[in-house]
Motif scaffolding. Structure first.
Motif, PDB file in Angstrom:
ATOM      1  N   LYS A   1     -14.975  -6.991  12.569  1.00  0.00           N
ATOM      2  CA  LYS A   1     -13.711  -6.277  12.369  1.00  0.00           C
ATOM      3  C   LYS A   1     -13.289  -6.251  10.901  1.00  0.00           C
ATOM      4  O   LYS A   1     -12.436  -5.447  10.519  1.00  0.00           O
ATOM      5  N   THR A   2     -13.858  -7.107  10.069  1.00  0.00           N
ATOM      6  CA  THR A   2     -13.507  -7.104   8.654  1.00  0.00           C
ATOM      7  C   THR A   2     -13.958  -5.820   7.973  1.00  0.00           C
ATOM      8  O   THR A   2     -13.374  -5.408   6.966  1.00  0.00           O
ATOM      9  N   GLY A   3     -15.017  -5.208   8.498  1.00  0.00           N
ATOM     10  CA  GLY A   3     -15.541  -4.001   7.890  1.00  0.00           C
ATOM     11  C   GLY A   3     -16.260  -4.237   6.579  1.00  0.00           C
ATOM     12  O   GLY A   3     -16.531  -3.291   5.830  1.00  0.00           O
ATOM     13  N   ILE A   4     -16.591  -5.507   6.287  1.00  0.00           N
ATOM     14  CA  ILE A   4     -17.268  -5.869   5.035  1.00  0.00           C
ATOM     15  C   ILE A   4     -18.587  -6.547   5.405  1.00  0.00           C
ATOM     16  O   ILE A   4     -18.598  -7.723   5.790  1.00  0.00           O
ATOM     17  N   PRO A   5     -19.721  -5.863   5.320  1.00  0.00           N
ATOM     18  CA  PRO A   5     -20.993  -6.430   5.765  1.00  0.00           C
ATOM     19  C   PRO A   5     -21.332  -7.771   5.120  1.00  0.00           C
ATOM     20  O   PRO A   5     -21.815  -8.689   5.800  1.00  0.00           O
TER      21      PRO A   5
ATOM     22  N   LEU B   1      -4.380  -0.006   5.365  1.00  0.00           N
ATOM     23  CA  LEU B   1      -4.671  -1.269   4.675  1.00  0.00           C
ATOM     24  C   LEU B   1      -5.380  -2.218   5.619  1.00  0.00           C
ATOM     25  O   LEU B   1      -4.971  -2.387   6.776  1.00  0.00           O
ATOM     26  N   THR B   2      -6.454  -2.829   5.124  1.00  0.00           N
ATOM     27  CA  THR B   2      -7.106  -3.933   5.823  1.00  0.00           C
ATOM     28  C   THR B   2      -6.878  -5.194   5.009  1.00  0.00           C
ATOM     29  O   THR B   2      -7.196  -5.224   3.819  1.00  0.00           O
ATOM     30  N   LEU B   3      -6.309  -6.204   5.646  1.00  0.00           N
ATOM     31  CA  LEU B   3      -6.092  -7.494   4.985  1.00  0.00           C
ATOM     32  C   LEU B   3      -6.840  -8.569   5.763  1.00  0.00           C
ATOM     33  O   LEU B   3      -6.627  -8.735   6.965  1.00  0.00           O
ATOM     34  N   VAL B   4      -7.712  -9.287   5.075  1.00  0.00           N
ATOM     35  CA  VAL B   4      -8.497 -10.354   5.683  1.00  0.00           C
ATOM     36  C   VAL B   4      -8.129 -11.664   5.003  1.00  0.00           C
ATOM     37  O   VAL B   4      -8.227 -11.783   3.776  1.00  0.00           O
ATOM     38  N   SER B   5      -7.697 -12.637   5.778  1.00  0.00           N
ATOM     39  CA  SER B   5      -7.360 -13.958   5.245  1.00  0.00           C
ATOM     40  C   SER B   5      -8.386 -14.964   5.752  1.00  0.00           C
ATOM     41  O   SER B   5      -8.479 -15.216   6.964  1.00  0.00           O
TER      42      SER B   5
ATOM     43  N   ALA C   1       0.872  -1.174   0.000  1.00  0.00           N
ATOM     44  CA  ALA C   1       0.000   0.000   0.000  1.00  0.00           C
ATOM     45  C   ALA C   1       0.906   1.220   0.000  1.00  0.00           C
ATOM     46  O   ALA C   1       1.584   1.502   0.994  1.00  0.00           O
ATOM     47  N   GLN C   2       0.931   1.936  -1.117  1.00  0.00           N
ATOM     48  CA  GLN C   2       1.830   3.076  -1.239  1.00  0.00           C
ATOM     49  C   GLN C   2       1.309   4.266  -0.429  1.00  0.00           C
ATOM     50  O   GLN C   2       0.184   4.248   0.076  1.00  0.00           O
ATOM     51  N   PRO C   3       2.127   5.307  -0.252  1.00  0.00           N
ATOM     52  CA  PRO C   3       1.770   6.400   0.668  1.00  0.00           C
ATOM     53  C   PRO C   3       0.367   6.953   0.458  1.00  0.00           C
ATOM     54  O   PRO C   3      -0.078   7.181  -0.675  1.00  0.00           O
ATOM     55  N   ASN C   4      -0.330   7.115   1.592  1.00  0.00           N
ATOM     56  CA  ASN C   4      -1.653   7.768   1.642  1.00  0.00           C
ATOM     57  C   ASN C   4      -2.718   7.046   0.824  1.00  0.00           C
ATOM     58  O   ASN C   4      -3.714   7.660   0.417  1.00  0.00           O
ATOM     59  N   SER C   5      -2.545   5.772   0.596  1.00  0.00           N
ATOM     60  CA  SER C   5      -3.574   4.985  -0.078  1.00  0.00           C
ATOM     61  C   SER C   5      -4.489   4.339   0.965  1.00  0.00           C
ATOM     62  O   SER C   5      -4.152   4.272   2.151  1.00  0.00           O
ATOM     63  N   ARG C   6      -5.646   3.843   0.489  1.00  0.00           N
ATOM     64  CA  ARG C   6      -6.620   3.173   1.348  1.00  0.00           C
ATOM     65  C   ARG C   6      -7.160   1.968   0.594  1.00  0.00           C
ATOM     66  O   ARG C   6      -7.623   2.101  -0.542  1.00  0.00           O
ATOM     67  N   ALA C   7      -7.132   0.799   1.217  1.00  0.00           N
ATOM     68  CA  ALA C   7      -7.621  -0.387   0.515  1.00  0.00           C
ATOM     69  C   ALA C   7      -7.948  -1.499   1.499  1.00  0.00           C
ATOM     70  O   ALA C   7      -7.403  -1.562   2.606  1.00  0.00           O
TER      71      ALA C   7
ATOM     72  N   THR D   1      -4.909  -3.167   9.538  1.00  0.00           N
ATOM     73  CA  THR D   1      -5.851  -4.049  10.218  1.00  0.00           C
ATOM     74  C   THR D   1      -5.716  -5.419   9.571  1.00  0.00           C
ATOM     75  O   THR D   1      -5.892  -5.551   8.355  1.00  0.00           O
ATOM     76  N   HIS D   2      -5.399  -6.409  10.367  1.00  0.00           N
ATOM     77  CA  HIS D   2      -5.107  -7.757   9.853  1.00  0.00           C
ATOM     78  C   HIS D   2      -6.063  -8.734  10.543  1.00  0.00           C
ATOM     79  O   HIS D   2      -6.099  -8.816  11.770  1.00  0.00           O
ATOM     80  N   VAL D   3      -6.852  -9.450   9.739  1.00  0.00           N
ATOM     81  CA  VAL D   3      -7.870 -10.352  10.292  1.00  0.00           C
ATOM     82  C   VAL D   3      -7.656 -11.755   9.731  1.00  0.00           C
ATOM     83  O   VAL D   3      -7.554 -11.928   8.514  1.00  0.00           O
ATOM     84  N   VAL D   4      -7.599 -12.730  10.614  1.00  0.00           N
ATOM     85  CA  VAL D   4      -7.463 -14.140  10.223  1.00  0.00           C
ATOM     86  C   VAL D   4      -8.738 -14.875  10.615  1.00  0.00           C
ATOM     87  O   VAL D   4      -9.134 -14.849  11.790  1.00  0.00           O
TER      88      VAL D   4
END
Length: 395
Positions: free
Chosen positions: A371-375, A182-186, A150-156, A211-214
């Motif tokens: 916590k995933t933030g994805i309904p 960055l939010t990464l959900v595995s 995730a490069q500077p000031n990006s959101r994903a 934010t990292h979610v397993v």
């Protein structure tokens, strides 16, 4: 004594004495690292990072000369129109900027996946919808190295979804540049015989957030180990985990959060529910607050709900503090059965016992799903947990 092998542009992080490789390393920050699988040798089960893992069940990934099966993994990426998607050879930046293998499987993945996949969020870009990486396994052995930047000031938000049947060794290298979020959900929804051993290593730079979610619901043996370095001032790392282990399943996470920069914030919360004979979860949480991490605020916790006899949850929190100038730091662990008072409260209001138990479990685990933030993903996970409970009740 042999020196650690390093990749181009890398500094040496440690060394390994093969003759003494069986001696457990007690301090998380002192574990050896190497790009050469031979430096680690074959795990015996006495090593601190392997002592809770069923080595007999992951044997195909421990073979020194294992050759990946070309058709064992199918990957599909959706929603990536605003991303840079490519491949990286060993030594091609940013591959190896953050990731240095800390066990034999991660080192084997480094050596055998010669063309790592790259997902790069361009500077200043904010993605409105999640990017999904679907990883489907087929019978065989596979090795995969994935670089996410995730490069500077990006959101994903990026979701890794795993299903099918395979033996997968996986490295995920995560770089969150200055000011990025960055939010990464595995998500692991493997078939019952799948084996998945993953090492996630991340660096979070100044004023950036990860934010990292397993989420582990399926698979025979699933071990996802996130390691996050809060390198820059004001960096934030929030690590969450959800696991539901059925009979015969082994679901494991070894979490490492390293506060390196000043005024960093860490929040770790993993929850698991277990039902069925020989259902097993393992959680090991290590937090290191380094000497320069002044003003740190950090907390880690693990909660486990054992639903039936014969299930076992291992929970081991550890905390190292190398500076006295912090806002706060703590850890907690709890493993238990149903709260009788909660059940009594619900039953006293006319709710059947089986329904009351279902509501308690859903309430316990849904906190992490949120916590995933994805309904849509949250709804999917709640439905999956309900199916797990129904199948357990019918067994």
């Amino acid at each position: 004594m042999s020196s650690t092998t390093t990749a181009p542009g890398q500094t040496e992080k440690g060394h390994i004495d093969p003759a003494a490789a069986f001696v457990p390393v007690q301090t998380r920050s002192e574990r050896p690292a190497s790009f050469d699988p031979a430096d680690f040798g074959t795990p015996t089960g006495r090593e601190v990072n392997w002592k809770h893992t069923p080595l007999d069940r992951i044997a195909p990934l421990l073979v020194a000369d294992a050759v990946p099966d070309e058709d064992a993994l199918v990957t599909l990426i959706t929603g990536h129109e605003q991303l840079e998607v490519g491949q990286l050879a060993a030594g091609e930046a940013p591959r190896g900027e953050v990731f240095v293998p800390e066990d034999v499987v991660a080192a084997a993945v480094w050596q055998r996946d010669r063309r790592a996949s790259l997902l790069r969020v361009p500077a200043g870009v904010e993605l409105a919808e999640p990017v999904t990486v679907e990883v489907h396994g087929r019978p065989g052995t596979a090795f995969e190295h994935l670089v996410i930047e995730a490069q500077p000031n990006s959101r994903a938000t990026i979701v890794l979804r795993h299903d099918g049947e395979t033996h997968l060794g996986q490295n995920v290298e995560i770089i969150v540049r200055e000011g990025a979020a960055l939010t990464l959900v595995s998500v692991q929804r493997w078939g019952q015989h799948a084996v998945h051993l993953a090492s996630h290593q991340a660096r979070v730079e100044r004023s950036a957030a990860l934010t990292h979610v397993v989420v582990s619901l399926g698979g025979g043996v699933v071990r996802v180990n996130p390691s996050v370095e809060l390198a820059g001032a004001g960096a934030e790392g929030r690590l969450f985990g959800l696991a539901f282990a059925d009979a015969g399943q082994h679901l494991e996470s070894q979490v490492y959060l390293h506060h390196e920069g000043p005024h960093t914030v860490g929040d770790v919360l993993y929850k698991a529910a277990l039902q069925g004979a020989s259902a097993r979860t393992v959680w090991i949480g290590d937090v290191l607050i380094g000497p320069d991490a002044v003003g740190t605020d950090s907390y880690e916790a693990n909660r486990n709900l054992v639903l039936t006899e014969g299930a076992r949850a291992d929970s081991i929190p550890n905390l190292e503090i190398e500076t006295g100038d912090i806002l706060g730091a703590g850890h907690a662990s709890a493993t238990g059965r149903f709260d009788d008072e909660q059940l009594f409260y619900l039953q006293a209001r006319g709710i059947r016992e089986d329904e009351a138990r279902r509501l308690v479990v859903l309430g316990f685990l849904s906190e992490i799903a949120q916590k995933t933030g994805i309904p849509a993903l949250e709804d999917e996970l709640v439905e999956a947990i309900e199916r797990e409970l129904a199948e357990g009740a019918a067994a």
